[in-house]
Design a protein around this motif. Structure first.
Motif, mmCIF file in Angstrom:
data_model
loop_
_atom_site.group_PDB
_atom_site.id
_atom_site.type_symbol
_atom_site.label_atom_id
_atom_site.label_comp_id
_atom_site.label_asym_id
_atom_site.label_seq_id
_atom_site.Cartn_x
_atom_site.Cartn_y
_atom_site.Cartn_z
ATOM 1 N N LEU A 71 0.831 -1.216 0.000
ATOM 2 C CA LEU A 71 0.000 0.000 0.000
ATOM 3 C C LEU A 71 0.860 1.258 0.000
ATOM 4 O O LEU A 71 0.512 2.252 -0.640
ATOM 5 N N GLY A 72 1.987 1.225 0.705
ATOM 6 C CA GLY A 72 2.890 2.372 0.741
ATOM 7 C C GLY A 72 3.454 2.699 -0.630
ATOM 8 O O GLY A 72 3.478 3.861 -1.046
ATOM 9 N N VAL A 73 3.885 1.690 -1.362
ATOM 10 C CA VAL A 73 4.431 1.902 -2.706
ATOM 11 C C VAL A 73 3.336 2.413 -3.641
ATOM 12 O O VAL A 73 3.557 3.364 -4.410
ATOM 13 N N ILE A 74 2.150 1.818 -3.567
ATOM 14 C CA ILE A 74 1.025 2.286 -4.385
ATOM 15 C C ILE A 74 0.695 3.736 -4.044
ATOM 16 O O ILE A 74 0.431 4.560 -4.933
ATOM 17 N N THR A 75 0.721 4.070 -2.769
ATOM 18 C CA THR A 75 0.412 5.438 -2.333
ATOM 19 C C THR A 75 1.468 6.424 -2.823
ATOM 20 O O THR A 75 1.126 7.545 -3.213
ATOM 21 N N ILE A 76 2.734 6.037 -2.813
ATOM 22 C CA ILE A 76 3.795 6.909 -3.341
ATOM 23 C C ILE A 76 3.514 7.222 -4.813
ATOM 24 O O ILE A 76 3.588 8.387 -5.233
ATOM 25 N N ILE A 77 3.164 6.217 -5.580
ATOM 26 C CA ILE A 77 2.831 6.423 -7.004
ATOM 27 C C ILE A 77 1.621 7.334 -7.126
ATOM 28 O O ILE A 77 1.599 8.263 -7.947
ATOM 29 N N TYR A 78 0.607 7.119 -6.285
ATOM 30 C CA TYR A 78 -0.601 7.932 -6.296
ATOM 31 C C TYR A 78 -0.298 9.401 -5.969
ATOM 32 O O TYR A 78 -0.792 10.312 -6.637
ATOM 33 N N VAL A 79 0.517 9.628 -4.948
ATOM 34 C CA VAL A 79 0.868 10.999 -4.550
ATOM 35 C C VAL A 79 1.661 11.695 -5.663
ATOM 36 O O VAL A 79 1.431 12.872 -5.941
ATOM 37 N N ILE A 80 2.558 10.981 -6.284
ATOM 38 C CA ILE A 80 3.297 11.556 -7.417
ATOM 39 C C ILE A 80 2.331 11.918 -8.533
ATOM 40 O O ILE A 80 2.423 12.995 -9.125
ATOM 41 N N TYR A 81 1.372 11.061 -8.809
ATOM 42 C CA TYR A 81 0.355 11.337 -9.830
ATOM 43 C C TYR A 81 -0.449 12.592 -9.474
ATOM 44 O O TYR A 81 -0.679 13.454 -10.314
ATOM 45 N N ILE A 82 -0.884 12.674 -8.216
ATOM 46 C CA ILE A 82 -1.650 13.845 -7.771
ATOM 47 C C ILE A 82 -0.813 15.116 -7.910
ATOM 48 O O ILE A 82 -1.292 16.135 -8.400
ATOM 49 N N LEU A 101 -1.369 6.293 5.101
ATOM 50 C CA LEU A 101 -0.694 5.119 4.531
ATOM 51 C C LEU A 101 0.806 5.361 4.355
ATOM 52 O O LEU A 101 1.618 4.467 4.618
ATOM 53 N N LEU A 102 1.172 6.565 3.924
ATOM 54 C CA LEU A 102 2.596 6.881 3.783
ATOM 55 C C LEU A 102 3.293 6.904 5.140
ATOM 56 O O LEU A 102 4.416 6.399 5.279
ATOM 57 N N SER A 103 2.646 7.479 6.131
ATOM 58 C CA SER A 103 3.217 7.510 7.480
ATOM 59 C C SER A 103 3.393 6.099 8.022
ATOM 60 O O SER A 103 4.425 5.765 8.600
ATOM 61 N N ASN A 104 2.381 5.283 7.824
ATOM 62 C CA ASN A 104 2.440 3.887 8.249
ATOM 63 C C ASN A 104 3.616 3.178 7.576
ATOM 64 O O ASN A 104 4.374 2.454 8.220
ATOM 65 N N PHE A 105 3.784 3.399 6.291
ATOM 66 C CA PHE A 105 4.872 2.798 5.514
ATOM 67 C C PHE A 105 6.234 3.191 6.090
ATOM 68 O O PHE A 105 7.085 2.340 6.332
ATOM 69 N N VAL A 106 6.414 4.484 6.349
ATOM 70 C CA VAL A 106 7.701 4.971 6.862
ATOM 71 C C VAL A 106 7.968 4.432 8.265
ATOM 72 O O VAL A 106 9.067 3.961 8.565
#
Length: 157
Positions: A71-82, A101-106
């Protein structure tokens, strides 16, 4: 004390209910432009505080970690897209699902890799962690006093 004294199962149920009512429902209401009829002030921040405490102090399963990393990797891609397309500004607020989700990932990455061991990097991370809650509170006070008084848009900065 509340979070530390709850059984793991009770903590998970509490966090799921808090997430649904303080993060997810307001996001759904925003997307579909509907009024959900209630708002609990500061509840999303309380959820984040409890969730962070849970992730740091309780053991999480490897299955949960793997799912969080995906989910963290998907969210990174999503944030870059946004960021690239400048769409859906709400999704990058402090208490939005992508930021959680990014905070959880880190947090899990740092915890899992044991970066916080007794070395210079570990001491720096621990020092920042100790200071972060105070910095966060001061940041919120600054936003509420200065930005609201002068009617500034915080999302545009």
């Amino acid at each position: 004390k509340i979070n530390n004294n709850l059984e793991k199962k009770d903590s998970i149920i509490f966090l799921i209910v808090m997430y649904i009512f303080t993060i997810l429902l307001p996001e759904i209401a925003y997307f579909f432009k509907i009024n959900i009829g209630f708002n609990i002030p500061l509840s999303s921040y309380i959820f984040i505080y409890f969730y962070g405490n849970y992730i740091i102090n309780k053991s999480v399963s490897n299955k949960f970690k793997k799912f969080s990393y995906i989910l963290g990797v998907i969210t990174i891609i999503y944030v870059i897209y946004i960021a690239y397309n400048e769409t859906y500004v709400l999704s990058l607020t402090y208490t939005s699902t992508p930021i959680i989700l990014l905070s959880n990932f880190v947090i899990l990455l740092l915890k899992d890799r044991e970066i916080t061991k007794n070395n210079s990097v570990g001491h720096l991370i621990k020092s920042l962690g100790i200071c972060s809650f105070g910095i966060y509170i001061l940041h919120q006070i600054f936003i509420n006093i200065v930005f609201n008084k002068y009617k500034l848009q915080t999302l545009l900065l």
